[in-house]
Enzyme design. Structure first.
Site, PDB file in Angstrom:
ATOM      1  N   TYR A 182      -1.600  -0.359  11.184  1.00  0.00           N
ATOM      2  CA  TYR A 182      -1.834  -1.012   9.892  1.00  0.00           C
ATOM      3  C   TYR A 182      -0.670  -0.785   8.934  1.00  0.00           C
ATOM      4  CZ  TYR A 182      -3.331  -1.368   5.023  1.00  0.00           C
ATOM      5  OH  TYR A 182      -3.361  -1.645   3.675  1.00  0.00           O
ATOM      6  N   THR A 221       0.829  -1.203   0.000  1.00  0.00           N
ATOM      7  CA  THR A 221       0.000   0.000   0.000  1.00  0.00           C
ATOM      8  C   THR A 221       0.871   1.263   0.000  1.00  0.00           C
ATOM      9  OG1 THR A 221      -1.478   1.300   1.403  1.00  0.00           O
ATOM     10  CG2 THR A 221      -0.120  -0.308   2.528  1.00  0.00           C
ATOM     11  N   ASP A 222       0.311   2.348  -0.520  1.00  0.00           N
ATOM     12  CA  ASP A 222       1.035   3.629  -0.484  1.00  0.00           C
ATOM     13  C   ASP A 222       1.190   4.147   0.950  1.00  0.00           C
ATOM     14  OD1 ASP A 222      -1.619   4.352  -0.025  1.00  0.00           O
ATOM     15  OD2 ASP A 222      -1.675   5.945  -1.527  1.00  0.00           O
ATOM     16  N   GLU A 223       0.396   3.568   1.883  1.00  0.00           N
ATOM     17  CA  GLU A 223       0.466   4.060   3.273  1.00  0.00           C
ATOM     18  C   GLU A 223       1.820   3.789   3.911  1.00  0.00           C
ATOM     19  OE1 GLU A 223      -2.827   3.575   5.858  1.00  0.00           O
ATOM     20  OE2 GLU A 223      -4.289   3.837   4.271  1.00  0.00           O
ATOM     21  N   LYS A 248       2.151  -3.400   7.302  1.00  0.00           N
ATOM     22  CA  LYS A 248       2.355  -3.590   5.857  1.00  0.00           C
ATOM     23  C   LYS A 248       3.817  -3.291   5.498  1.00  0.00           C
ATOM     24  CE  LYS A 248      -0.385  -4.445   3.078  1.00  0.00           C
ATOM     25  NZ  LYS A 248      -0.871  -5.747   2.558  1.00  0.00           N
TER      26      LYS A 248
HETATM   27  P1  NAD Z   1     -10.287  -6.573   2.564  1.00  0.00           P
HETATM   28  O1  NAD Z   1     -10.209  -6.260   4.018  1.00  0.00           O
HETATM   29  O2  NAD Z   1     -11.500  -6.193   1.793  1.00  0.00           O
HETATM   30  O3  NAD Z   1     -10.079  -8.145   2.353  1.00  0.00           O
HETATM   31  C1  NAD Z   1      -9.090  -8.867   3.019  1.00  0.00           C
HETATM   32  C2  NAD Z   1      -9.327 -10.350   2.745  1.00  0.00           C
HETATM   33  O4  NAD Z   1      -8.265 -11.094   3.378  1.00  0.00           O
HETATM   34  C3  NAD Z   1     -10.639 -10.885   3.298  1.00  0.00           C
HETATM   35  O5  NAD Z   1     -11.263 -11.729   2.363  1.00  0.00           O
HETATM   36  C4  NAD Z   1     -10.214 -11.660   4.535  1.00  0.00           C
HETATM   37  O6  NAD Z   1     -11.089 -12.733   4.858  1.00  0.00           O
HETATM   38  C5  NAD Z   1      -8.850 -12.153   4.115  1.00  0.00           C
HETATM   39  N1  NAD Z   1      -7.963 -12.452   5.258  1.00  0.00           N
HETATM   40  C6  NAD Z   1      -7.730 -11.645   6.328  1.00  0.00           C
HETATM   41  N2  NAD Z   1      -6.893 -12.265   7.175  1.00  0.00           N
HETATM   42  C7  NAD Z   1      -6.576 -13.461   6.610  1.00  0.00           C
HETATM   43  C8  NAD Z   1      -5.739 -14.537   7.001  1.00  0.00           C
HETATM   44  N3  NAD Z   1      -5.055 -14.509   8.155  1.00  0.00           N
HETATM   45  N4  NAD Z   1      -5.640 -15.608   6.181  1.00  0.00           N
HETATM   46  C9  NAD Z   1      -6.319 -15.645   5.006  1.00  0.00           C
HETATM   47  N5  NAD Z   1      -7.151 -14.672   4.612  1.00  0.00           N
HETATM   48  C10 NAD Z   1      -7.265 -13.583   5.397  1.00  0.00           C
HETATM   49  O7  NAD Z   1      -8.979  -5.938   1.943  1.00  0.00           O
HETATM   50  P2  NAD Z   1      -8.782  -5.161   0.546  1.00  0.00           P
HETATM   51  O8  NAD Z   1      -9.220  -3.767   0.714  1.00  0.00           O
HETATM   52  O9  NAD Z   1      -9.316  -5.999  -0.540  1.00  0.00           O
HETATM   53  O10 NAD Z   1      -7.192  -5.157   0.479  1.00  0.00           O
HETATM   54  C11 NAD Z   1      -6.483  -6.270  -0.079  1.00  0.00           C
HETATM   55  C12 NAD Z   1      -4.998  -6.004   0.005  1.00  0.00           C
HETATM   56  O11 NAD Z   1      -4.684  -4.809  -0.711  1.00  0.00           O
HETATM   57  C13 NAD Z   1      -4.490  -5.782   1.427  1.00  0.00           C
HETATM   58  O12 NAD Z   1      -3.236  -6.409   1.528  1.00  0.00           O
HETATM   59  C14 NAD Z   1      -4.352  -4.276   1.554  1.00  0.00           C
HETATM   60  O13 NAD Z   1      -3.321  -3.940   2.445  1.00  0.00           O
HETATM   61  C15 NAD Z   1      -3.981  -3.898   0.123  1.00  0.00           C
HETATM   62  N6  NAD Z   1      -4.407  -2.562  -0.325  1.00  0.00           N
HETATM   63  C16 NAD Z   1      -5.699  -2.134  -0.177  1.00  0.00           C
HETATM   64  C17 NAD Z   1      -6.081  -0.903  -0.695  1.00  0.00           C
HETATM   65  C18 NAD Z   1      -7.502  -0.402  -0.562  1.00  0.00           C
HETATM   66  O14 NAD Z   1      -7.769   0.753  -0.910  1.00  0.00           O
HETATM   67  N7  NAD Z   1      -8.450  -1.196  -0.107  1.00  0.00           N
HETATM   68  C19 NAD Z   1      -5.148  -0.104  -1.347  1.00  0.00           C
HETATM   69  C20 NAD Z   1      -3.824  -0.558  -1.476  1.00  0.00           C
HETATM   70  C21 NAD Z   1      -3.476  -1.796  -0.966  1.00  0.00           C
HETATM   71  O1  DAU Z   2      -4.058   4.175   0.603  1.00  0.00           O
HETATM   72  C1  DAU Z   2      -4.333   2.809   0.570  1.00  0.00           C
HETATM   73  C2  DAU Z   2      -5.153   2.415   1.782  1.00  0.00           C
HETATM   74  O2  DAU Z   2      -6.461   2.935   1.579  1.00  0.00           O
HETATM   75  C3  DAU Z   2      -5.177   0.911   1.998  1.00  0.00           C
HETATM   76  O3  DAU Z   2      -3.883   0.463   2.293  1.00  0.00           O
HETATM   77  C4  DAU Z   2      -6.144   0.545   3.131  1.00  0.00           C
HETATM   78  O4  DAU Z   2      -6.249  -0.860   3.233  1.00  0.00           O
HETATM   79  C5  DAU Z   2      -7.496   1.126   2.806  1.00  0.00           C
HETATM   80  O5  DAU Z   2      -8.422   0.843   3.838  1.00  0.00           O
HETATM   81  C6  DAU Z   2      -7.399   2.633   2.588  1.00  0.00           C
HETATM   82  O6  DAU Z   2      -7.037   3.311   3.820  1.00  0.00           O
HETATM   83  P1  DAU Z   2      -7.719   4.702   4.261  1.00  0.00           P
HETATM   84  O7  DAU Z   2      -7.558   4.851   5.712  1.00  0.00           O
HETATM   85  O8  DAU Z   2      -7.261   5.806   3.381  1.00  0.00           O
HETATM   86  O9  DAU Z   2      -9.258   4.365   3.844  1.00  0.00           O
HETATM   87  P2  DAU Z   2     -10.649   4.631   4.611  1.00  0.00           P
HETATM   88  O10 DAU Z   2     -11.716   4.313   3.635  1.00  0.00           O
HETATM   89  O11 DAU Z   2     -10.685   3.993   5.944  1.00  0.00           O
HETATM   90  O12 DAU Z   2     -10.611   6.219   4.818  1.00  0.00           O
HETATM   91  C7  DAU Z   2     -10.468   7.102   3.719  1.00  0.00           C
HETATM   92  C8  DAU Z   2     -10.420   8.514   4.269  1.00  0.00           C
HETATM   93  O13 DAU Z   2     -11.697   8.858   4.793  1.00  0.00           O
HETATM   94  C9  DAU Z   2      -9.448   8.702   5.429  1.00  0.00           C
HETATM   95  O14 DAU Z   2      -8.892  10.009   5.338  1.00  0.00           O
HETATM   96  C10 DAU Z   2     -10.323   8.599   6.670  1.00  0.00           C
HETATM   97  C11 DAU Z   2     -11.643   9.167   6.187  1.00  0.00           C
HETATM   98  N1  DAU Z   2     -12.869   8.604   6.794  1.00  0.00           N
HETATM   99  C12 DAU Z   2     -13.021   7.256   6.825  1.00  0.00           C
HETATM  100  C13 DAU Z   2     -14.160   6.699   7.346  1.00  0.00           C
HETATM  101  C14 DAU Z   2     -14.330   5.199   7.403  1.00  0.00           C
HETATM  102  C15 DAU Z   2     -13.865   9.454   7.252  1.00  0.00           C
HETATM  103  O15 DAU Z   2     -13.734  10.691   7.190  1.00  0.00           O
HETATM  104  N2  DAU Z   2     -15.007   8.897   7.766  1.00  0.00           N
HETATM  105  C16 DAU Z   2     -15.182   7.552   7.857  1.00  0.00           C
HETATM  106  O16 DAU Z   2     -16.250   7.110   8.381  1.00  0.00           O
END
Ligand code: NAD
Ligand code: DAU
Length: 339
Positions: free
Chosen positions: A153, A125-127, A157
């Site tokens: 988190y 992730t970019d985080e 990562k």
């Molecule tokens: P998500 O939370 O929607 O899904 C995570 C999945 O992993 C679920 O199906 C869960 O059951 C499974 N899981 C969790 N723990 C597990 C374990 N111990 N063993 C096997 N399976 C397990 O997550 P997402 O948003 O789809 O993110 C997927 C990946 O992409 C993550 O690694 C996250 O860090 C990365 N990522 C997410 C975003 C985003 O915006 N959502 C952006 C950049 C990177």
């Molecule tokens: O940048 C990549 C990341 O993006 C991934 O690595 C993470 O897995 C993914 O969850 C996401 O992280 P963020 O923290 O950026 O996403 P989230 O949707 O939780 O929040 C987006 C922004 O909105 C953040 O600035 C917090 C804010 N927020 C979030 C929630 C849930 C609110 O203001 N209100 C809310 O209720």
């Protein structure tokens, strides 16, 4: 070609499973997922009967189960999406993030070393780069930006990324890493910002914006992320990190206003609540490397992607209504009840 996709019952993983089965009809896709609160087997219903697909319920930290799967499937490639992914949950309880995100990654890579693979791909992730100031719109994250994490988190990562690169250097494991910005699109779990706001808006409930809502996220349509990973596992250079982002930074408050507008609801639904602890201000990715080396560019502009996403949530109410009517209620009360 057999690919193990971990976390394939979650948001991005399921979209990746669909993308790969569709694009490569001769590939075998094996999904390994623990089905945590974020995993949803019903998401995978459309491919369950596909003879090229197999679902296995297991924890990536379970060495025996992981090894057994490698012995059965002899995978060529492993793509690791499995993670605890929600920053707010990591602030409440970091332990499971360290367990799954770091130890789970090590367990998978140990199996890769033992049985041999052509590629281990870590979905990062970019985080891991921390955040950028709002008053420096000229700054972007490149692959050279130092790791500088803010939350449990992002730290977990980053820890996993360091291990992945160490396994490459120490054991010669053929790895790649992608660091992508915020995704949005179908099957996004409704406790993340965009789906939470869509669901609340449709239910005429307040849209909780943390603090002033000035924080900026670089939104990327999930299909574009899947295409980036597809390119990296086939053509990316071993040992390399690739950033991916939408070059489409938006303030949270503007996301709320846009969703209200698209759904014909009043902006008065937007409610400012206590800020997230350690809240990252701005993310912005420079995707020059993946563009120059692999020809990747995001195809869906946010203005179109958000319309498609809202349409999906309108057409698939059962999917998210089932989720928010269960354990989610307790989560919501705990996180927003007194905020
Ligand atoms: P998500 O939370 O929607 O899904 C995570 C999945 O992993 C679920 O199906 C869960 O059951 C499974 N899981 C969790 N723990 C597990 C374990 N111990 N063993 C096997 N399976 C397990 O997550 P997402 O948003 O789809 O993110 C997927 C990946 O992409 C993550 O690694 C996250 O860090 C990365 N990522 C997410 C975003 C985003 O915006 N959502 C952006 C950049 C990177
Ligand atoms: O940048 C990549 C990341 O993006 C991934 O690595 C993470 O897995 C993914 O969850 C996401 O992280 P963020 O923290 O950026 O996403 P989230 O949707 O939780 O929040 C987006 C922004 O909105 C953040 O600035 C917090 C804010 N927020 C979030 C929630 C849930 C609110 O203001 N209100 C809310 O209720």
């Amino acid at each position: 070609m057999t690919i193990i996709v971990t976390g394939g019952a979650g948001f991005i993983g399921s979209n990746f499973v669909f993308h790969m089965l569709d694009k490569y009809p001769d590939y075998r896709i094996v999904c390994l997922d623990k089905l945590t609160y974020a995993g949803n087997l019903s998401t995978l219903a459309p491919v369950m009967d596909n003879p090229n697909f197999r679902f296995v319920k297991a924890d990536i930290c379970d060495r025996e189960a992981v090894n057994r799967l490698f012995e059965e499937e002899h995978p060529d490639i492993v793509v690791n999406f499995a993670a605890e992914s929600h920053v707010d949950r990591s602030i409440e309880d970091p332990g499971i993030f360290l367990q799954t995100n770091i130890l789970g990654t090590a367990t998978l890579m140990d199996a890769c070393r033992k049985y041999g693979i052509t590629r281990y791909h870590q979905v990062s992730t970019d985080e891991v780069y921390g955040d950028l100031p709002l008053d420096r719109p000229d700054l972007f994250f490149t692959e050279e930006t130092p790791i500088h994490t803010s939350s449990p988190y992002s730290s977990s990562k980053a820890g996993a990324d360091l291990l992945v690169l160490a396994y490459h250097r120490t054991y010669g494991l053929p790895v790649t890493i992608s660091r992508c910005s915020n995704n949005y699109g179908p099957y996004h779990f409704p406790e993340k910002l965009i789906p939470l706001m869509i669901a609340n808006c449709l239910n005429d409930k307040p849209l909780p914006v943390y603090g002033e809502g000035l924080n900026v996220r670089d939104w990327l349509y999930v299909e574009d992320h899947c295409k980036a990973i597809d390119l990296i596992i086939h053509k990316g250079r071993v040992g390399e990190v690739y950033n991916g982002g939408g070059r489409d930074g938006r303030r949270n408050i503007d996301i709320g206003k846009l969703i209200c507008k698209e759904l014909g609801k009043p902006e008065t639904l937007i409610t400012h609540v206590t800020d997230r602890k350690g809240h990252d201000m701005r993310y912005a990715i420079d995707p020059t490397k993946i563009h120059n080396e692999l020809g990747w560019l995001p195809e869906t502009k946010f203005a179109d992607g958000i319309k498609k996403t809202i349409a999906w949530y309108l057409e698939n109410r059962e999917w998210w209504e089932t989720i928010i009517s269960g354990e989610y209620q307790n989560y919501y009360e705990k996180m927003y009840g007194n905020r």
